[in-house]
Design an enzyme around this catalytic site. Structure first.
Site, PDB file in Angstrom:
ATOM      1  N   ASP A  35       0.831  -1.198   0.000  1.00  0.00           N
ATOM      2  CA  ASP A  35       0.000   0.000   0.000  1.00  0.00           C
ATOM      3  C   ASP A  35       0.869   1.253   0.000  1.00  0.00           C
ATOM      4  OD1 ASP A  35      -1.900  -1.873   0.269  1.00  0.00           O
ATOM      5  OD2 ASP A  35      -2.876  -0.996   2.029  1.00  0.00           O
ATOM      6  N   LEU A  85     -35.212 -12.526 -14.372  1.00  0.00           N
ATOM      7  CA  LEU A  85     -35.087 -13.977 -14.484  1.00  0.00           C
ATOM      8  C   LEU A  85     -36.300 -14.660 -13.879  1.00  0.00           C
ATOM      9  CD1 LEU A  85     -31.408 -14.411 -13.258  1.00  0.00           C
ATOM     10  CD2 LEU A  85     -32.249 -14.907 -15.554  1.00  0.00           C
ATOM     11  N   GLU A 115     -23.831 -19.737 -12.414  1.00  0.00           N
ATOM     12  CA  GLU A 115     -23.269 -18.591 -11.689  1.00  0.00           C
ATOM     13  C   GLU A 115     -24.015 -18.431 -10.379  1.00  0.00           C
ATOM     14  OE1 GLU A 115     -23.709 -15.227 -14.291  1.00  0.00           O
ATOM     15  OE2 GLU A 115     -22.806 -16.294 -15.970  1.00  0.00           O
ATOM     16  N   LYS A 117     -26.152 -16.276  -7.884  1.00  0.00           N
ATOM     17  CA  LYS A 117     -27.013 -15.106  -8.038  1.00  0.00           C
ATOM     18  C   LYS A 117     -26.740 -14.173  -6.876  1.00  0.00           C
ATOM     19  CE  LYS A 117     -31.702 -13.834  -9.262  1.00  0.00           C
ATOM     20  NZ  LYS A 117     -32.028 -12.800  -8.298  1.00  0.00           N
ATOM     21  N   ASP A 119     -26.887 -11.057  -4.430  1.00  0.00           N
ATOM     22  CA  ASP A 119     -27.991 -10.240  -3.976  1.00  0.00           C
ATOM     23  C   ASP A 119     -27.500  -8.808  -3.820  1.00  0.00           C
ATOM     24  OD1 ASP A 119     -30.550  -9.834  -3.371  1.00  0.00           O
ATOM     25  OD2 ASP A 119     -30.484 -10.719  -1.371  1.00  0.00           O
ATOM     26  N   TYR A 226     -21.405 -10.006 -15.049  1.00  0.00           N
ATOM     27  CA  TYR A 226     -21.914 -11.319 -15.444  1.00  0.00           C
ATOM     28  C   TYR A 226     -22.332 -11.411 -16.910  1.00  0.00           C
ATOM     29  CZ  TYR A 226     -26.302  -9.113 -13.816  1.00  0.00           C
ATOM     30  OH  TYR A 226     -27.346  -8.265 -13.589  1.00  0.00           O
ATOM     31  N   LYS A 314     -33.465 -20.760  -6.974  1.00  0.00           N
ATOM     32  CA  LYS A 314     -33.298 -20.047  -5.702  1.00  0.00           C
ATOM     33  C   LYS A 314     -32.873 -20.979  -4.559  1.00  0.00           C
ATOM     34  CE  LYS A 314     -34.308 -16.145  -5.296  1.00  0.00           C
ATOM     35  NZ  LYS A 314     -35.367 -15.160  -5.489  1.00  0.00           N
ATOM     36  N   CYS A 408     -38.853   6.391  29.771  1.00  0.00           N
ATOM     37  CA  CYS A 408     -37.722   5.487  29.532  1.00  0.00           C
ATOM     38  C   CYS A 408     -37.880   4.233  30.392  1.00  0.00           C
ATOM     39  CB  CYS A 408     -36.417   6.211  29.871  1.00  0.00           C
ATOM     40  SG  CYS A 408     -34.988   5.113  29.901  1.00  0.00           S
ATOM     41  N   CYS A 411     -34.951   4.428  33.270  1.00  0.00           N
ATOM     42  CA  CYS A 411     -34.886   5.441  34.326  1.00  0.00           C
ATOM     43  C   CYS A 411     -36.201   6.186  34.550  1.00  0.00           C
ATOM     44  CB  CYS A 411     -33.769   6.442  34.032  1.00  0.00           C
ATOM     45  SG  CYS A 411     -34.184   7.573  32.698  1.00  0.00           S
ATOM     46  N   CYS A 426     -34.548   8.849  25.215  1.00  0.00           N
ATOM     47  CA  CYS A 426     -34.679   9.188  26.630  1.00  0.00           C
ATOM     48  C   CYS A 426     -33.986  10.528  26.832  1.00  0.00           C
ATOM     49  CB  CYS A 426     -34.008   8.098  27.460  1.00  0.00           C
ATOM     50  SG  CYS A 426     -33.668   8.591  29.149  1.00  0.00           S
ATOM     51  N   CYS A 431     -29.165   8.903  32.452  1.00  0.00           N
ATOM     52  CA  CYS A 431     -29.891   7.630  32.492  1.00  0.00           C
ATOM     53  C   CYS A 431     -28.865   6.499  32.648  1.00  0.00           C
ATOM     54  CB  CYS A 431     -30.684   7.461  31.199  1.00  0.00           C
ATOM     55  SG  CYS A 431     -31.363   5.806  30.963  1.00  0.00           S
TER      56      CYS A 431
END
Ligand code: IVH
Length: 673
Positions: A35, A85, A115, A117, A119, A226, A314, A408, A411, A426, A431
């Site tokens: 780097d 698809l 391949e 799929k 998401d 793809y 799927k 809350c 408290c 709150c 608290c």
């Protein structure tokens, strides 16, 4: 050669080198240089471009994040529609898809490409005359949004392609966030008190659709290409060869793709990934099966929006239904009231789930989730399980609508929901829940890093009145016996804790600023603030205008910092921290007393614990030098995942090798000295 020509030539050389190293790093995940060396090249190029702005072109690697924010995205008409698809959910349905096609097509049987799929979010990238010209979302398939400037910030998208690439073409792919990137982003957002993303897909979509490309640039987005959309020029005859061809043009193509010759191999591929999906670094929701030869694809054509030549098989959902017993509330560091689902325990994909995320009141009402409902719960990867929706048909009528408490739960103070915010809060700054969370945050790893204090001990310290706020930690040694007497403590642990507290006094200013838990100030912002204002008083007294002068700090953060330091109790804590010897200035300790002085460390491969730049900064903080290549001077080579050629070199030269864990231990040991 005249100077100016020399500069031009050098600029071109540098761009070529940087593009090559970008490709090695971001596309192949196999860098050839460190780097530090890469930064040197970028620095030289930036400097030359500054001196010769006439040579700056949009495809220069320095110009990835150059664009200004936009009001709204332009519209892009897709030259060829982006199709969707059809789905199948079982091998029988897949076989039926194949049978339907064979009846239509005497050309079958055929080979396929399998391949994963991904998401994420579908995008189309157009290249013209060797340059990335336009990037668009799928939209409705015919018209998408112009997100070119945002896509340019994704380092694995080449800004230029080789000269022998077709003059004009469009590639398609999926922009995604890795599971690790998603987790990191949400952790950062939690620390900065921003709403969390529900899953990597939402996070990727949200990031790509930012109006300010600088925001997108900070999100760890990536892409897999793809396929080709359209092309002017000749290209291979099959999908598989096209993927190979796209790889040769510098695009990032998923290495898990497979070329198979018959349908039962598709079944094997699918089965393999059903079992492995949790171990993949990104989220995939199925397998895409594509008929390989293009002439067959053309003859099969499309029905509606779906091509006949491809189908998505799927993965089984990692979902289950169970009963929502109650909605609990946890109080965060800044007082936010976070609702969560208390569930009748249910096993999803082999893991027992008892609690799940519910984001906020609005979300609960939008989904119409009621207490007592049967609910659909989903677990994805290593993400916190979520309540997706109620099963309204199973209602008995006795379900209760959730109401955010007006007091809350910890408290009893008043709860408010400021205009335009989603979280109820709150109002009591003292608290106990807020104090506990602030304390836990203060001692955490990225903050003051006080080993040995976790949430349990922090709670015990508060409960026994040994500390009331973070500054009290530094008087804890006055209560040594009470500390020893705490449950599961004892003399040795107490000593360790006190030692860790003492050592934390010399943490850099940026860590202290982060540790204070100012709303919207994450580790990165704290770093910028520490650099800009070299002591805490200057920061505390800065006006909002002065705060806005710091790069990347906008009005919301400026206001929050300003408000934090106007609060008397916070000023009091800072005064106490100073009195007790916590360093509140940005000065670096003298080099001769630092523990890594005289040591040179070189890093190879990928580190899991922190990024390269953080690792390098830690080494330097401790007085060590960071080398870019292994030489006789190298003391240690830190070996991350997929190490490069430096490993061989270190072995030949006899440098000591450190695994990542040993390296982390070394840093911890050194920082204790
Ligand atoms: S091919 C006609 N390949 O799935 C071909 N799509 O439902 C359509 N997707 O919008 C695209 N991974 O966002 C293809 N390996 C892959 C994919 C993939 C994810 C998404 C893509 C598309 C949607 C189609």
């Amino acid at each position: 050669m005249v100077d100016i020509e020399r500069a031009k030539k050098r600029i071109e050389e540098l761009r070529e080198q940087i593009n090559h190293h970008n490709y090695r790093y971001y596309v192949l995940d196999s860098p050839e240089i460190s780097d530090v060396e890469y930064d040197e090249l970028m620095k030289e190029l930036r400097k030359l471009e500054e001196e010769h702005p006439e040579f700056i072109t949009s495809e220069s690697p320095t110009q990835r994040v150059g664009a200004a924010p936009v009001e709204a995205f332009g519209v892009v008409e897709h030259r060829e529609p982006l199709l969707s698809l059809a789905n199948v959910f079982s091998y029988d349905e897949l076989a039926a898809w194949y049978r339907r096609n064979s009846n239509l097509m005497p050309g079958l049987p055929t080979d396929f490409v399998c391949e994963l799929k991904l998401d994420g979010l579908a995008v189309a990238l157009t290249y013209e005359d060797g340059r990335f010209a336009v990037g668009a979302t799928r939209g409705d398939g015919y018209r998408g949004e112009d997100i070119t400037q945002n896509l340019r910030t994704i380092r694995s998208i080449p800004l230029v392609v080789p000269k022998d690439a077709p003059p004009r073409f469009e590639v398609r792919g999926e922009v995604y966030l890795s599971k690790a990137g998603f987790r990191k982003l949400n952790e950062e957002r939690a620390r900065e008190d921003q709403p969390l993303f529900a899953n990597p897909r939402n996070a990727a979509a949200g990031s790509v659709r930012q109006l300010d490309p600088r925001v997108t640039a900070r999100r760890p987005l990536d892409i897999y290409i793809y396929g080709l959309g359209w092309v002017e020029g000749t290209v291979p005859e099959t999908h598989w060869e096209t993927l190979e061809y796209l790889k040769s043009l510098g695009f990032k193509v998923n290495p898990y793709n497979a070329h198979v010759s018959q349908l039962d191999e598709v079944g094997e591929y699918y089965q393999h990934w059903v079992e492995e999906r949790e171990r993949i670094e990104f989220e995939a929701d199925g397998v895409v099966i594509k008929v390989n030869p293009f002439d067959l694809q053309r003859r099969l054509g499309t029905v509606g929006h779906d091509p006949r030549w491809a189908v998505a098989y799927k993965f089984p959902a990692i979902q289950a239904t169970t009963r929502l017993l109650d909605i609990g509330i946890s109080v965060g560091r800044t007082g936010s009231l976070n609702p969560y689902a208390i569930l009748e325990p249910v096993s999803i994909g082999g893991v027992t789930i008892k609690q799940a995320a519910l984001h906020n009141e609005e979300d609960i009402h939008r989904k119409d989730i009621r207490i007592g409902d049967r609910v659909l719960v989903q677990r994805a990867g290593d993400v916190i399980p979520q309540v997706v929706a109620p099963v309204a048909s199973k209602r008995s009528g006795r379900e209760k609508v959730f109401v955010m408490p007006s007091r809350c739960p910890v408290c009893g103070s008043e709860v408010v929901k400021p205009e335009g915010e989603v979280m109820a809060r709150c109002t009591n700054a003292s608290c106990p829940a807020q104090i506990l969370q602030s304390l836990t945050h203060f001692v955490s790893r990225g903050a003051m890093d006080i080993d040995g204090i976790g949430e349990k001990l922090a709670a015990a310290l508060l409960e026994k009145g040994l500390v009331k706020d973070v500054a009290d930690l530094y008087s804890l040694h006055e209560h040594e016996q009470e500390l020893i007497d705490l449950e599961r403590m004892g003399e040795k642990s107490a000593q360790n804790v006190l030692g860790a507290i003492e050592r934390s006094k010399s943490r850099p200013l940026s860590r202290v600023l982060f540790a204070l838990g100012i709303r919207h100030v994450g580790a990165e912002t704290a770093e910028l603030l520490a650099r800009h204002f070299d002591n805490i008083d200057r920061l505390a007294n800065a006006s909002q205008e002065e705060l806005l002068e710091v790069a990347t700090i906008g009005p919301k953060i400026a206001e929050s910092i300003h408000a934090f330091f106007r609060q008397e109790s916070n000023r009091e804590i800072i005064k106490e921290l100073r009195k007790k010897g916590v360093r509140l200035e940005a000065e670096v300790a003298k080099p001769e007393v630092l523990p890594l002085v005289g040591q040179e460390l070189v890093i190879t491969g990928r580190l899991e614990t922190f990024t390269r730049s953080v690792a390098e900064a830690r080494i330097k903080e401790l007085g060590g030098a960071v080398g870019s290549s292994v030489t006789k001077k190298t003391t240690f080579l830190v070996v991350g995942a997929d190490p490069g050629s430096k490993l061989e070199k270190a072995r030949t030269l006899g440098a000591r090798l450190l695994s990542e864990q040993e390296f982390v231990n070394l840093l911890e040991e050194a920082s204790k000295r």
